[in-house]
Motif scaffolding. Sequence first.
Motif, PDB file in Angstrom:
ATOM      1  N   ILE A  93       0.841  -1.203   0.000  1.00  0.00           N
ATOM      2  CA  ILE A  93       0.000   0.000   0.000  1.00  0.00           C
ATOM      3  C   ILE A  93       0.875   1.251   0.000  1.00  0.00           C
ATOM      4  CG2 ILE A  93      -1.850   1.260   1.171  1.00  0.00           C
ATOM      5  CD1 ILE A  93      -2.633  -1.357   2.553  1.00  0.00           C
ATOM      6  N   TYR A  94       0.521   2.169  -0.860  1.00  0.00           N
ATOM      7  CA  TYR A  94       1.217   3.461  -0.994  1.00  0.00           C
ATOM      8  C   TYR A  94       0.283   4.543  -0.476  1.00  0.00           C
ATOM      9  CZ  TYR A  94       3.395   7.361  -3.721  1.00  0.00           C
ATOM     10  OH  TYR A  94       3.992   8.527  -4.134  1.00  0.00           O
ATOM     11  N   GLY A 118       9.065  -1.473   4.894  1.00  0.00           N
ATOM     12  CA  GLY A 118       8.945  -0.303   4.033  1.00  0.00           C
ATOM     13  C   GLY A 118       9.583  -0.646   2.695  1.00  0.00           C
ATOM     14  N   LEU A 119       8.772  -0.883   1.666  1.00  0.00           N
ATOM     15  CA  LEU A 119       9.314  -1.317   0.378  1.00  0.00           C
ATOM     16  C   LEU A 119      10.208  -0.250  -0.233  1.00  0.00           C
ATOM     17  CD1 LEU A 119       9.378  -3.525  -1.806  1.00  0.00           C
ATOM     18  CD2 LEU A 119       7.360  -2.444  -2.837  1.00  0.00           C
ATOM     19  N   THR A 120       9.767   0.987  -0.172  1.00  0.00           N
ATOM     20  CA  THR A 120      10.552   2.135  -0.621  1.00  0.00           C
ATOM     21  C   THR A 120       9.808   3.405  -0.220  1.00  0.00           C
ATOM     22  OG1 THR A 120      11.709   3.151  -2.524  1.00  0.00           O
ATOM     23  CG2 THR A 120       9.488   2.319  -2.915  1.00  0.00           C
ATOM     24  N   SER A 121      10.358   4.546  -0.552  1.00  0.00           N
ATOM     25  CA  SER A 121       9.693   5.834  -0.319  1.00  0.00           C
ATOM     26  C   SER A 121       9.862   6.703  -1.551  1.00  0.00           C
ATOM     27  CB  SER A 121      10.299   6.560   0.892  1.00  0.00           C
ATOM     28  OG  SER A 121      10.089   5.863   2.090  1.00  0.00           O
ATOM     29  N   VAL A 122       8.791   7.375  -1.946  1.00  0.00           N
ATOM     30  CA  VAL A 122       8.867   8.355  -3.024  1.00  0.00           C
ATOM     31  C   VAL A 122       9.286   9.676  -2.387  1.00  0.00           C
ATOM     32  CG1 VAL A 122       7.599   9.603  -4.808  1.00  0.00           C
ATOM     33  CG2 VAL A 122       7.105   7.182  -4.385  1.00  0.00           C
ATOM     34  N   PRO A 158       4.796 -11.340   3.260  1.00  0.00           N
ATOM     35  CA  PRO A 158       4.881 -10.071   4.002  1.00  0.00           C
ATOM     36  C   PRO A 158       4.047  -8.958   3.378  1.00  0.00           C
ATOM     37  CG  PRO A 158       6.875 -10.441   2.727  1.00  0.00           C
ATOM     38  CD  PRO A 158       6.070 -11.697   2.618  1.00  0.00           C
ATOM     39  N   THR A 159       3.633  -8.030   4.214  1.00  0.00           N
ATOM     40  CA  THR A 159       2.954  -6.818   3.751  1.00  0.00           C
ATOM     41  C   THR A 159       3.938  -5.652   3.807  1.00  0.00           C
ATOM     42  OG1 THR A 159       2.140  -6.358   5.990  1.00  0.00           O
ATOM     43  CG2 THR A 159       0.685  -7.587   4.506  1.00  0.00           C
ATOM     44  N   PHE A 160       3.699  -4.643   2.970  1.00  0.00           N
ATOM     45  CA  PHE A 160       4.615  -3.506   2.867  1.00  0.00           C
ATOM     46  C   PHE A 160       3.847  -2.202   2.716  1.00  0.00           C
ATOM     47  CE2 PHE A 160       6.805  -7.168   1.051  1.00  0.00           C
ATOM     48  CZ  PHE A 160       8.028  -7.142   1.706  1.00  0.00           C
ATOM     49  N   PHE A 161       4.452  -1.129   3.220  1.00  0.00           N
ATOM     50  CA  PHE A 161       3.986   0.219   2.896  1.00  0.00           C
ATOM     51  C   PHE A 161       5.021   0.874   1.992  1.00  0.00           C
ATOM     52  CE2 PHE A 161       6.660   0.910   6.651  1.00  0.00           C
ATOM     53  CZ  PHE A 161       7.423   2.015   6.281  1.00  0.00           C
ATOM     54  N   ILE A 162       4.594   1.872   1.256  1.00  0.00           N
ATOM     55  CA  ILE A 162       5.489   2.732   0.486  1.00  0.00           C
ATOM     56  C   ILE A 162       5.357   4.133   1.067  1.00  0.00           C
ATOM     57  CG2 ILE A 162       5.967   3.775  -1.771  1.00  0.00           C
ATOM     58  CD1 ILE A 162       4.974   1.184  -3.057  1.00  0.00           C
ATOM     59  N   GLY A 163       6.470   4.687   1.544  1.00  0.00           N
ATOM     60  CA  GLY A 163       6.462   5.999   2.169  1.00  0.00           C
ATOM     61  C   GLY A 163       6.436   7.131   1.148  1.00  0.00           C
ATOM     62  N   GLY A 180      -0.483   8.951   6.862  1.00  0.00           N
ATOM     63  CA  GLY A 180       0.282   7.794   6.417  1.00  0.00           C
ATOM     64  C   GLY A 180       0.843   6.958   7.555  1.00  0.00           C
ATOM     65  N   TYR A 181       0.986   7.562   8.739  1.00  0.00           N
ATOM     66  CA  TYR A 181       1.487   6.787   9.874  1.00  0.00           C
ATOM     67  C   TYR A 181       0.490   5.723  10.305  1.00  0.00           C
ATOM     68  CZ  TYR A 181       5.102  10.303   9.993  1.00  0.00           C
ATOM     69  OH  TYR A 181       6.141  11.116   9.630  1.00  0.00           O
ATOM     70  N   GLY A 182      -0.775   5.941   9.980  1.00  0.00           N
ATOM     71  CA  GLY A 182      -1.784   4.920  10.256  1.00  0.00           C
ATOM     72  C   GLY A 182      -1.555   3.684   9.409  1.00  0.00           C
ATOM     73  N   LEU A 183      -1.153   3.890   8.162  1.00  0.00           N
ATOM     74  CA  LEU A 183      -0.817   2.763   7.290  1.00  0.00           C
ATOM     75  C   LEU A 183       0.362   1.983   7.868  1.00  0.00           C
ATOM     76  CD1 LEU A 183      -0.537   1.034   4.724  1.00  0.00           C
ATOM     77  CD2 LEU A 183       0.645   2.972   3.654  1.00  0.00           C
ATOM     78  N   ILE A 184       1.382   2.693   8.310  1.00  0.00           N
ATOM     79  CA  ILE A 184       2.566   2.034   8.872  1.00  0.00           C
ATOM     80  C   ILE A 184       2.184   1.228  10.109  1.00  0.00           C
ATOM     81  CG2 ILE A 184       4.836   2.429   9.902  1.00  0.00           C
ATOM     82  CD1 ILE A 184       5.050   4.925   8.085  1.00  0.00           C
ATOM     83  N   GLU A 185       1.306   1.784  10.940  1.00  0.00           N
ATOM     84  CA  GLU A 185       0.861   1.061  12.127  1.00  0.00           C
ATOM     85  C   GLU A 185       0.112  -0.210  11.750  1.00  0.00           C
ATOM     86  OE1 GLU A 185       1.429   1.429  15.448  1.00  0.00           O
ATOM     87  OE2 GLU A 185       2.935   2.835  14.693  1.00  0.00           O
ATOM     88  N   GLN A 186      -0.660  -0.156  10.676  1.00  0.00           N
ATOM     89  CA  GLN A 186      -1.401  -1.343  10.248  1.00  0.00           C
ATOM     90  C   GLN A 186      -0.459  -2.425   9.727  1.00  0.00           C
ATOM     91  OE1 GLN A 186      -4.369  -2.329  10.776  1.00  0.00           O
ATOM     92  NE2 GLN A 186      -4.151  -4.226   9.596  1.00  0.00           N
ATOM     93  N   VAL A 187       0.560  -2.021   8.976  1.00  0.00           N
ATOM     94  CA  VAL A 187       1.550  -2.992   8.493  1.00  0.00           C
ATOM     95  C   VAL A 187       2.283  -3.614   9.679  1.00  0.00           C
ATOM     96  CG1 VAL A 187       3.681  -3.264   7.163  1.00  0.00           C
ATOM     97  CG2 VAL A 187       1.822  -1.875   6.251  1.00  0.00           C
ATOM     98  N   LYS A 188       2.568  -2.804  10.690  1.00  0.00           N
ATOM     99  CA  LYS A 188       3.226  -3.327  11.893  1.00  0.00           C
ATOM    100  C   LYS A 188       2.315  -4.327  12.608  1.00  0.00           C
ATOM    101  CE  LYS A 188       5.756  -1.754  16.004  1.00  0.00           C
ATOM    102  NZ  LYS A 188       6.207  -0.558  16.765  1.00  0.00           N
TER     103      LYS A 188
END
Length: 369
Positions: A211-212, A293-297, A267-272, A219-227
């Motif tokens: 998820i990007y 964290g797959l990567t960050s734009v 695994p699940t990933f976020f894109i920052g 976006g920190y909510g997305l990171i918390e969900q991946v965690k």
Amino acid sequence: MLKKNASRLVLISLLLGSAHAASFTVGLAFDLGGRNDQGFNQGAFEGAKRAIAEVGGSIQTYEPKTLEEVGKGIDGLAKKGANLVVGVGFANNGAITGTAASNPDAHFVTVDDLPKGENTVGLRFREHEGSFLAGWLAGKQSATGRIGFIGGLDIPVINRFKAGFQAGVKFACPACKVTVSYVDNDTQGFNNPKKAQLIAAGMMKSGVDIIYAAAGASGYGLIEQVKAQPCLRASGLPEGVRFTSNNFASVPRSAGDQKACAGDARPTFFIGVDTNQNGLGDFDKNPATLNHGLTSVLKRVDNAVYSIVKEVAEGRPWRAGDRSFGLSNGGIDLAVDKYNQALIPEAMKKNLETVEKLVIGGTIKVPAK
């Protein structure tokens, strides 16, 4: 005598330049989230600091606490004598345009929008270019072919992120599906991590594994969900969705990851976004194990703000209007570092560099909407 006069003129010029630099002030009016949001605001602050460190001067800031306060500090920064006032985020644009009209001797900038007036500049970004690269990577790495995009608000700047990301996914994986959702219908969508986490949870339930988010602090909510959900299980996938690859099988896992993701799981990933958020996916504080964290734009707001602050502080000729930043001029980038390098094999990295060159050269036309 001529040499002495020339030397005096040089000395006077240097002294005047030093005096100008010492008295130069840049005012930064942040958007919601403040200067330490690890995103858009922080990038602007870091860019201004870098410029001031080189040319001299000082920085004044205004941090809104509520949505209603956004933009209200711009007039105050101008009245305090700021030579350059920067409004970070499109929500500041109206106040920048209005204050600029009544302060013709100062210069004004909006980050992410185009203000009106001969003493104004808009720093805008080709977000779709970097998002295309992130989408290409997600399309290549997804184990389910289901990918998500969370936008803070349905507006043109966020839709540039979305359009580029969707195009990149399809370029890499024509069969992949991108699910899109927005956090809110006003700018609070950029400061609501709880709602973004709920959206991410719903996407994962439908089989989305990458998820990007282009949603500011949300976006920190997305990171918390991946965690909270570091993997998808085959038994939990909805009908019609299955694992088609296992690209990260050889990447070492933390003990916690191995336990949470035992059995047939991926695994699940976020894109920052905006700044390098790769490290936020290092949940076990060990870069050698799998990072989520797959990567960050990288939206190099720091580079853009640095360039305009330095330009004004040095007294260079003013050029009003639009300034565009993308892959070709250091305005947009994709983050590869110690946290995610194991997630991107060398061959894929080289292909990614080729895709980037094709975008910069215009061979690949990335849609902006």
